[in-house]
Design a protein around this motif. Structure first.
Motif, PDB file in Angstrom:
ATOM      1  N   ILE A  69       0.858  -1.186   0.000  1.00  0.00           N
ATOM      2  CA  ILE A  69       0.000   0.000   0.000  1.00  0.00           C
ATOM      3  C   ILE A  69       0.896   1.238   0.000  1.00  0.00           C
ATOM      4  CG2 ILE A  69      -1.684   1.307   1.346  1.00  0.00           C
ATOM      5  CD1 ILE A  69      -2.648  -1.412   2.421  1.00  0.00           C
ATOM      6  N   HIS A  70       0.586   2.196  -0.857  1.00  0.00           N
ATOM      7  CA  HIS A  70       1.448   3.371  -0.979  1.00  0.00           C
ATOM      8  C   HIS A  70       0.676   4.663  -0.865  1.00  0.00           C
ATOM      9  CE1 HIS A  70       4.811   0.935  -2.151  1.00  0.00           C
ATOM     10  NE2 HIS A  70       4.062   0.317  -3.041  1.00  0.00           N
ATOM     11  N   SER A  71       1.458   5.725  -0.638  1.00  0.00           N
ATOM     12  CA  SER A  71       0.870   7.050  -0.636  1.00  0.00           C
ATOM     13  C   SER A  71       1.968   8.057  -0.949  1.00  0.00           C
ATOM     14  CB  SER A  71       0.247   7.356   0.728  1.00  0.00           C
ATOM     15  OG  SER A  71      -0.454   8.575   0.646  1.00  0.00           O
ATOM     16  N   PHE A  72       1.600   9.291  -1.127  1.00  0.00           N
ATOM     17  CA  PHE A  72       2.586  10.367  -1.234  1.00  0.00           C
ATOM     18  C   PHE A  72       2.033  11.581  -0.493  1.00  0.00           C
ATOM     19  CE2 PHE A  72       0.346   9.645  -5.279  1.00  0.00           C
ATOM     20  CZ  PHE A  72      -0.437  10.776  -5.340  1.00  0.00           C
ATOM     21  N   PRO A  73       2.902  12.583  -0.226  1.00  0.00           N
ATOM     22  CA  PRO A  73       2.449  13.686   0.623  1.00  0.00           C
ATOM     23  C   PRO A  73       1.255  14.430   0.031  1.00  0.00           C
ATOM     24  CG  PRO A  73       4.774  13.921   0.027  1.00  0.00           C
ATOM     25  CD  PRO A  73       4.289  12.707  -0.650  1.00  0.00           C
ATOM     26  N   ALA A  74       0.384  14.931   0.912  1.00  0.00           N
ATOM     27  CA  ALA A  74      -0.727  15.770   0.460  1.00  0.00           C
ATOM     28  C   ALA A  74      -0.166  17.066  -0.127  1.00  0.00           C
ATOM     29  CB  ALA A  74      -1.649  16.074   1.636  1.00  0.00           C
ATOM     30  N   SER A  99      -8.832  17.113   0.801  1.00  0.00           N
ATOM     31  CA  SER A  99     -10.231  16.915   0.409  1.00  0.00           C
ATOM     32  C   SER A  99     -10.690  18.041  -0.493  1.00  0.00           C
ATOM     33  CB  SER A  99     -11.128  16.876   1.646  1.00  0.00           C
ATOM     34  OG  SER A  99     -10.832  15.734   2.403  1.00  0.00           O
ATOM     35  N   LEU A 100     -10.248  19.271  -0.146  1.00  0.00           N
ATOM     36  CA  LEU A 100     -10.641  20.417  -0.967  1.00  0.00           C
ATOM     37  C   LEU A 100     -10.065  20.271  -2.375  1.00  0.00           C
ATOM     38  CD1 LEU A 100     -10.185  23.274   1.644  1.00  0.00           C
ATOM     39  CD2 LEU A 100     -12.255  22.033   1.012  1.00  0.00           C
ATOM     40  N   TRP A 101      -8.846  19.728  -2.453  1.00  0.00           N
ATOM     41  CA  TRP A 101      -8.247  19.472  -3.772  1.00  0.00           C
ATOM     42  C   TRP A 101      -9.117  18.503  -4.571  1.00  0.00           C
ATOM     43  CZ3 TRP A 101      -4.365  21.550  -6.538  1.00  0.00           C
ATOM     44  CH2 TRP A 101      -3.445  22.377  -5.875  1.00  0.00           C
ATOM     45  N   VAL A 102      -9.552  17.432  -3.893  1.00  0.00           N
ATOM     46  CA  VAL A 102     -10.343  16.413  -4.592  1.00  0.00           C
ATOM     47  C   VAL A 102     -11.668  17.007  -5.080  1.00  0.00           C
ATOM     48  CG1 VAL A 102     -11.422  14.149  -4.416  1.00  0.00           C
ATOM     49  CG2 VAL A 102      -9.328  14.609  -3.163  1.00  0.00           C
ATOM     50  N   PRO A 129      -3.389  10.666  -1.463  1.00  0.00           N
ATOM     51  CA  PRO A 129      -2.952  11.065  -0.110  1.00  0.00           C
ATOM     52  C   PRO A 129      -4.000  10.780   0.957  1.00  0.00           C
ATOM     53  CG  PRO A 129      -2.423  12.776  -1.700  1.00  0.00           C
ATOM     54  CD  PRO A 129      -3.260  11.758  -2.429  1.00  0.00           C
ATOM     55  N   ILE A 130      -5.270  10.685   0.595  1.00  0.00           N
ATOM     56  CA  ILE A 130      -6.314  10.388   1.578  1.00  0.00           C
ATOM     57  C   ILE A 130      -6.642   8.904   1.617  1.00  0.00           C
ATOM     58  CG2 ILE A 130      -8.679  10.889   2.308  1.00  0.00           C
ATOM     59  CD1 ILE A 130      -8.533  13.447   0.688  1.00  0.00           C
ATOM     60  N   THR A 131      -6.906   8.331   0.428  1.00  0.00           N
ATOM     61  CA  THR A 131      -7.415   6.955   0.405  1.00  0.00           C
ATOM     62  C   THR A 131      -6.307   5.912   0.313  1.00  0.00           C
ATOM     63  OG1 THR A 131      -7.582   6.997  -1.990  1.00  0.00           O
ATOM     64  CG2 THR A 131      -9.525   7.696  -0.782  1.00  0.00           C
ATOM     65  N   LEU A 132      -5.072   6.321   0.041  1.00  0.00           N
ATOM     66  CA  LEU A 132      -3.944   5.424  -0.210  1.00  0.00           C
ATOM     67  C   LEU A 132      -4.195   4.604  -1.481  1.00  0.00           C
ATOM     68  CD1 LEU A 132      -3.280   4.092   3.400  1.00  0.00           C
ATOM     69  CD2 LEU A 132      -2.567   6.249   2.354  1.00  0.00           C
ATOM     70  N   THR A 133      -3.152   3.970  -1.981  1.00  0.00           N
ATOM     71  CA  THR A 133      -3.338   3.214  -3.211  1.00  0.00           C
ATOM     72  C   THR A 133      -2.572   1.894  -3.165  1.00  0.00           C
ATOM     73  OG1 THR A 133      -3.316   3.397  -5.612  1.00  0.00           O
ATOM     74  CG2 THR A 133      -1.382   4.222  -4.471  1.00  0.00           C
ATOM     75  N   ALA A 134      -3.019   0.946  -3.966  1.00  0.00           N
ATOM     76  CA  ALA A 134      -2.352  -0.343  -4.106  1.00  0.00           C
ATOM     77  C   ALA A 134      -2.820  -0.908  -5.437  1.00  0.00           C
ATOM     78  CB  ALA A 134      -2.714  -1.285  -2.962  1.00  0.00           C
ATOM     79  N   TYR A 135      -2.183  -1.963  -5.895  1.00  0.00           N
ATOM     80  CA  TYR A 135      -2.525  -2.461  -7.236  1.00  0.00           C
ATOM     81  C   TYR A 135      -3.983  -2.897  -7.353  1.00  0.00           C
ATOM     82  CZ  TYR A 135      -2.705  -7.352  -5.856  1.00  0.00           C
ATOM     83  OH  TYR A 135      -3.076  -8.524  -5.281  1.00  0.00           O
TER      84      TYR A 135
END
Lengths: 290, 318
Positions: free
Chosen positions: A117-122, A140-143, A208-214
């Protein structure tokens, strides 16, 4: 009251992601009558490629740009290699083709990247903003902003530009569009590129909020599809509203009923919509051609 | 003598079940074979729904889940014999398919696909979340069917693998026989008529809604029985049996092999059951290869593998 506001904020945030996915669905559906079950993989790739490029030392904006461009290229490839050769195939075949593409992309992603599971800075820090007793993350405002800007841009594109009108014409009647000199193949390519880019953007904004993975793609695809269907298949305004509504239903279910069953909300909404108003909130009534 | 497709299919299946064990290098292959037959039963149901009636379901794993968990739960909670539990599971699946199918089957194409998908996901969510009943994602053990002991009493001593291989093989042949009978029955003709054109079928007096519902219920029972057999032979089951991927797998197997015929679909089930076994060496590539196979077959061999191969060899249309 602050509790309700908090659920509202989180609902609108995930809803914005679903709205972006739903918009992506809508564009491809309008251009080709194909429901692209691999739409969620675009979101996954947006997040994963950005993470990967960022981890290699590239600045975040550049990494995000690369991710969006690469995903758009993949969308074009999908159209050329899978959808065009399968033109006129029955719906079952098209469903299996796009699900096959989704499985293939997931398999490739876990090879090229990894299974973590990965992420990067907001983008603008992690300090929550306080509003009326509830908090919202700057990301969230960005999204939410991203979803609104994309919708606005699409609306302008479809109503104010010649190319956008060409896309609409193609979705209305492919043959007629060809007859008045529209390059419908280019329109298809453009639609897939646009749709993939929007999906990737959703991934970039949300990670940055939900995180990601394959493996995160299929969830986004199903919720986004639920949103598109709730709003009325093929209607961009419907996709936007539907996506936000699904997000809100989900957040309210998680908050007030059961967090375990929050994923059920989207599908209960879908079933209810299909039973009571199959054309969705903004959809046109359809008639059968015999 | 000219063979009808029906008897040809049954003969091929019977030979397959009877002869292949002679070529098994180890007992493990009985297990793979039994798994293949279970999948074959599930896709035979898909043939009735999709091949005959032209309807899509992306949620049939939900019925498999009901069949499987009926076998896990009914013997413990109600002291039911596992075989009766499987029957109960099939009955519940049928009733549920009837109730869900009535409103859902008015939908077509993608809408039907997504509605059934939603149903399947709801079932798998319940199985995952109702921990006090199903013990959640970790799975639950299933009672022994006990038939092997009965056979032993009659002097027929089979290993566990052999027993399940032949038992599932027998169930598959029965299932295929029923499906082939249906194909040529008035119901089967009505289903194929509405597949061709619902409006045309309606104008000649076919009760479209009723026949679609029948196909949906029958195929749900097939999926449920397949789920029960899977649970009983593994003596253990997890909610994955009802998961979205399992639904996709069922449809893919059927369409890959050729959803128009029972034998074609079972052929597809064979390919997709054996593929992961062959690919264990390349476990990392398994998902990619699966996706690629789905794509290539669907794009280039639209009717499915078996019809395409047959056409190549005999050069004729069915």
């Amino acid at each position: 009251m602050s509790e309700l506001l908090q659920f509202l904020f989180s609902g609108i945030t995930v809803g914005a992601v679903y709205a972006l996915v739903a918009l992506g669905f809508t564009i491809i559906y309008n251009a080709s009558d194909v429901v692209n079950f691999a739409q969620g993989e675009f979101v996954m790739l947006g997040g994963m490629i950005t993470w990967f490029a960022h981890a290699q030392g590239l600045p975040l904006p550049l990494a995000a740009l690369i991710a969006i461009a690469a995903t758009a290229a993949l969308g074009v490839a999908m159209n050329k290699l899978m959808i065009e050769p399968a033109r006129g195939a029955p719906v079952v075949s098209l469903i299996i083709i796009t699900i096959g593409a989704s499985i293939f992309i997931q398999g490739a992603a876990q090879l090229v990247f990894d299974k973590q599971i990965h992420s990067f800075p907001a983008f603008s820090g992690d300090d929550p903003i306080r509003i009326g007793g509830a908090t919202i993350l700057p990301q969230s405002l960005w999204v939410i902003g991203g979803a609104l800007v994309v919708f606005l841009a699409l609306w302008l594109f479809f109503t104010r530009t010649l190319l956008g009108r060409a896309v609409l014409a193609t979705s209305n009647n492919r043959l007629a569009a060809q007859l008045v000199g529209i390059n419908t193949n280019f329109v298809m390519t453009l639609s897939f590129a646009l749709s993939a880019a929007i999906g990737a953007l959703a991934g970039v904004l949300a990670t940055p909020i939900t995180l990601t993975a394959y493996s995160v793609g299929i969830g986004f695809a199903l919720k986004g599809f639920a949103g598109a269907m709730l709003g009325g298949m093929g209607n961009p305004k419907g996709a936007l509203v539907g996506g936000f509504l699904i997000g809100l239903f989900e957040a309210m279910t998680a908050g007030y009923l059961s967090s375990q069953y929050k994923d059920a909300a989207a599908f209960i909404v879908i079933l209810a919509v299909l039973f009571f108003m199959p054309q969705g909130l903004f959809g046109r009534k359809s008639t059968d051609r015999v | 003598m000219r063979l009808t497709p029906k008897s040809a299919t049954l003969i091929v299946l019977a030979l397959l079940v009877a002869i292949t064990p002679f070529f098994f290098p180890s007992g493990y292959y009985y297990r793979v074979g039994a798994l293949l037959f279970v999948n074959g039963i599930a896709v035979t149901g898909i043939v009735i729904l999709t091949g005959y009636a032209g309807q899509i379901s992306l949620g049939h794993a939900g019925f498999a889940g009901i069949g499987a968990y009926a076998c896990a739960l009914a013997p413990v909670h109600w002291g039911l014999h596992p075989a009766l539990a499987a029957v109960l599971g099939a009955a519940i699946s049928a009733v549920l398919a009837y109730l869900v199918g009535r409103p859902i089957l008015r939908l077509k194409g993608y809408y039907l696909g997504v509605a059934t998908l939603g149903f399947g996901i709801l079932v798998s969510m319940v199985l995952n979340n109702e921990r006090q009943l199903t013990r959640g994602p970790d799975g639950i053990e299933v009672a022994d069917l006990g038939l092997r002991e009965v056979l032993k009493g009659w002097g027929l001593n089979l290993t566990n693998g052999e027993f399940w291989y032949f038992f599932c093989g027998l169930c598959l042949i029965i299932g295929a026989w029923l499906a082939l009978n249906l194909h040529n029955s008035p119901t089967g003709r009505a289903l194929r008529a509405l597949h061709g054109s619902e409006v045309a079928a309606r104008t000649v007096g076919v009760d479209v809604a009723r026949f679609k519902l029948q196909a949906f219920v029958i195929s749900a029972v097939y999926a449920s029985v397949a789920g029960s057999l899977l649970a009983l032979q593994n003596k253990f089951i997890t909610p994955d049996v009802a998961g979205f991927m399992h639904s996709v797998e069922m449809v893919t197997m059927a369409v890959l092999g050729g959803v128009g015929s029972v034998l074609g679909a079972i052929f597809g089930a064979g390919i997709l059951t054996l593929l992961p076994q062959v690919l264990t060496v390349f476990a990392e590539y398994e998902q990619m290869v699966l996706g690629l196979v789905m794509l290539l077959v669907m794009i280039f061999l639209r009717e499915g593998l078996l019809p395409s191969i047959l056409k190549k060899f005999w050069g004729k249309d069915e």
